[in-house]
Design an enzyme around this catalytic site. Sequence first.
Site, PDB file in Angstrom:
ATOM      1  NE  ARG A 289      -4.253   1.484   0.578  1.00  0.00           N
ATOM      2  CZ  ARG A 289      -5.501   1.118   0.666  1.00  0.00           C
ATOM      3  NH1 ARG A 289      -5.835  -0.140   0.549  1.00  0.00           N
ATOM      4  NH2 ARG A 289      -6.440   2.003   0.845  1.00  0.00           N
TER       5      ARG A 289
ATOM      6  CG  HIS B  88      -1.165   1.779  -5.005  1.00  0.00           C
ATOM      7  ND1 HIS B  88      -2.174   2.632  -4.616  1.00  0.00           N
ATOM      8  CD2 HIS B  88      -1.421   1.450  -6.301  1.00  0.00           C
ATOM      9  CE1 HIS B  88      -3.003   2.816  -5.631  1.00  0.00           C
ATOM     10  NE2 HIS B  88      -2.576   2.112  -6.661  1.00  0.00           N
TER      11      HIS B  88
END
Length: 181
Positions: A7, A10
């Site tokens: 995450r 990203h």
Amino acid sequence: EWPIVRRVIHATADFDFAGKNKIIFHKDAVMNGINALKEGCSIVVDVNGVIGGMNKQNPKDFGNKVICNISDPDIAEQAKKENKTRSQMSMRVTASEMNGGIVAIGNAPTALLEVIQMISEGIAKPALVVGIPVGFIAAAESKDKLQTASVPFITNIGRKGGSSCAASIVNALYKLLRESS
């Protein structure tokens, strides 16, 4: 741990978070974070940018209060009186909200250092400290010091970090919570 690292990558488009600026987890970090969120803990953040990166639905769904008072004029005034930064003072005044909660710092190393000091003084006992401030001055050092604190933490190596990193870590914890429910 990998869903959290993924995450962050990203959110930042920076693969260094899986390599040289790798993310470091205390052994109880993920479980403590998930359990605290599930119990409706407060989330204390250092800057509004962390709030901006958070999925707004998550705190609503789990009854979590997100606290950021860095822009409060009273904080600025009190910081001047006590010769502290606004970041330090904003952490200091939220000590009781930290207990059993999550502290997510993505911008200010001084805020992270203040939280570490408060933990060592015994006036704050967060369930989890996400300490991933960005910058050249004291960022890496504050993260190194966090790794010696007596509470679970998620941090990284080096100067990289930021509000988007802190927010993405909290968002990933919420996703893991939803998947475990």
